[in-house]
Design a protein around this motif. Structure first.
Motif, PDB file in Angstrom:
ATOM      1  N   UNK A   1      27.013  -8.243 -24.389  1.00 28.65           N
ATOM      2  CA  UNK A   1      28.342  -8.852 -24.362  1.00 28.65           C
ATOM      3  C   UNK A   1      29.420  -7.823 -24.675  1.00 28.65           C
ATOM      4  N   UNK A   2      29.190  -7.035 -25.746  1.00 25.39           N
ATOM      5  CA  UNK A   2      30.180  -6.025 -26.136  1.00 25.39           C
ATOM      6  C   UNK A   2      30.424  -5.004 -25.038  1.00 25.39           C
ATOM      7  N   UNK A   3      29.337  -4.495 -24.429  1.00 26.58           N
ATOM      8  CA  UNK A   3      29.488  -3.521 -23.354  1.00 26.58           C
ATOM      9  C   UNK A   3      30.209  -4.102 -22.153  1.00 26.58           C
ATOM     10  N   UNK A   4      29.903  -5.351 -21.822  1.00 27.27           N
ATOM     11  CA  UNK A   4      30.553  -6.008 -20.676  1.00 27.27           C
ATOM     12  C   UNK A   4      32.044  -6.202 -20.932  1.00 27.27           C
ATOM     13  N   UNK A   5      32.395  -6.575 -22.162  1.00 31.84           N
ATOM     14  CA  UNK A   5      33.809  -6.738 -22.495  1.00 31.84           C
ATOM     15  C   UNK A   5      34.558  -5.409 -22.400  1.00 31.84           C
ATOM     16  N   UNK A   6      33.928  -4.325 -22.816  1.00 37.66           N
ATOM     17  CA  UNK A   6      34.562  -3.010 -22.715  1.00 37.66           C
ATOM     18  C   UNK A   6      34.822  -2.631 -21.256  1.00 37.66           C
ATOM     19  N   UNK A   7      33.808  -2.838 -20.409  1.00 40.00           N
ATOM     20  CA  UNK A   7      33.964  -2.528 -18.982  1.00 40.00           C
ATOM     21  C   UNK A   7      35.075  -3.385 -18.369  1.00 40.00           C
ATOM     22  N   UNK A   8      35.067  -4.672 -18.712  1.00 43.55           N
ATOM     23  CA  UNK A   8      36.090  -5.583 -18.190  1.00 43.55           C
ATOM     24  C   UNK A   8      37.487  -5.161 -18.631  1.00 43.55           C
ATOM     25  N   UNK A   9      37.635  -4.812 -19.900  1.00 47.84           N
ATOM     26  CA  UNK A   9      38.958  -4.466 -20.415  1.00 47.84           C
ATOM     27  C   UNK A   9      39.505  -3.194 -19.761  1.00 47.84           C
ATOM     28  N   UNK A  10      38.635  -2.206 -19.549  1.00 47.71           N
ATOM     29  CA  UNK A  10      39.071  -0.959 -18.896  1.00 47.71           C
ATOM     30  C   UNK A  10      39.467  -1.235 -17.451  1.00 47.71           C
ATOM     31  N   UNK A  11      38.638  -2.023 -16.751  1.00 49.62           N
ATOM     32  CA  UNK A  11      38.959  -2.355 -15.364  1.00 49.62           C
ATOM     33  C   UNK A  11      40.268  -3.113 -15.242  1.00 49.62           C
ATOM     34  N   UNK A  12      40.479  -4.080 -16.128  1.00 55.02           N
ATOM     35  CA  UNK A  12      41.729  -4.840 -16.103  1.00 55.02           C
ATOM     36  C   UNK A  12      42.926  -3.963 -16.474  1.00 55.02           C
ATOM     37  N   UNK A  13      42.726  -3.069 -17.426  1.00 55.12           N
ATOM     38  CA  UNK A  13      43.817  -2.192 -17.853  1.00 55.12           C
ATOM     39  C   UNK A  13      44.301  -1.321 -16.699  1.00 55.12           C
TER      40      UNK A  13
END
Length: 216
Positions: A88-100
């Motif tokens: 979950x943590x890794x997926x949230x990091x990837x999502x946040x960078x992509x959205x940023x």
């Protein structure tokens, strides 16, 4: 004593059911949000939908914990739950960078979605759903005096905050026609996702929850 034990089992089954409802709702919400977000070119709604998918992994870990508690095991994470939190943590990091990156480019270019009407509808439905789940989880957690269930209820409030962010971004665009409102909403969702990722890894290491959706 027997009556109390039976009542506790009923409450634990209710807690497990609430976890399953949360998982099912997030899957449905994720599919609808991603499809409509892509069709309407609404970045905040699209990111909101991806966030829902990540929360499904966390929800599975929470459901697993509820099942263990129902069987009388200790209120302590096992390897399955720690691994779910790490994913979950890794997926949230990837999502946040992509959205940023995407939201930053959209903000710079002044991209305008076709409409954010459905973002308003989905956000309102989500706010009501999260409010209902928070109330039910709090009720069960208090009756069982379960720190795990109460922590899950408290952390669900961050999911509600994501819905509020989507609502304000969507209403802001509909009222003003300023495309950057959608980009700002996506940037805020990216920031919340980064916090969720950090706290998920913290929970996997045994750090106390600060109430992100990924906490169980």
């Amino acid at each position: 004593m027997f009556k109390d034990s039976t009542h506790s089992q009923v409450l634990y089954r209710t807690a497990s059911l609430l976890a399953l409802v949360t998982i099912g709702y997030n899957i449905f919400e994720g599919v609808i949000s991603v499809l409509i977000g892509a069709t309407d070119e609404t970045l905040s709604l699209f990111g909101f939908g991806l966030d829902s998918f990540v929360e499904v992994v966390s929800g599975i870990g929470i459901w697993h914990m509820m099942r263990r508690l129902q069987q009388g095991e200790e209120d302590r994470r096992d390897e399955f739950e720690r691994r779910a939190l790490q994913i979950t943590g890794g997926s949230f990091y990837v999502l946040s960078v992509g959205l940023l990156v995407t939201a930053g480019l959209s903000f710079w270019e002044g991209h305008q979605p076709k409409t954010t009407f459905w973002g308003i509808i989905i956000a309102l439905v989500s706010i009501f759903s999260m409010w209902f789940l928070i109330r039910q989880k709090n009720r069960v957690g208090k009756e069982l005096n379960s720190a795990a269930i109460l922590a899950d209820a408290a952390c669900t409030r961050a999911c509600l905050l994501l819905s509020v962010a989507l609502l304000f971004a969507s209403i802001g665009y509909e009222l003003t026609g300023i495309g950057r409102m959608d980009s700002l909403g996506a940037l805020f969702i990216a920031w919340l996702s980064w916090k969720e990722g950090r706290e998920a890894f913290g929970k996997a290491r045994g750090v106390a929850c600060k109430c992100s959706c990924s906490c169980g």
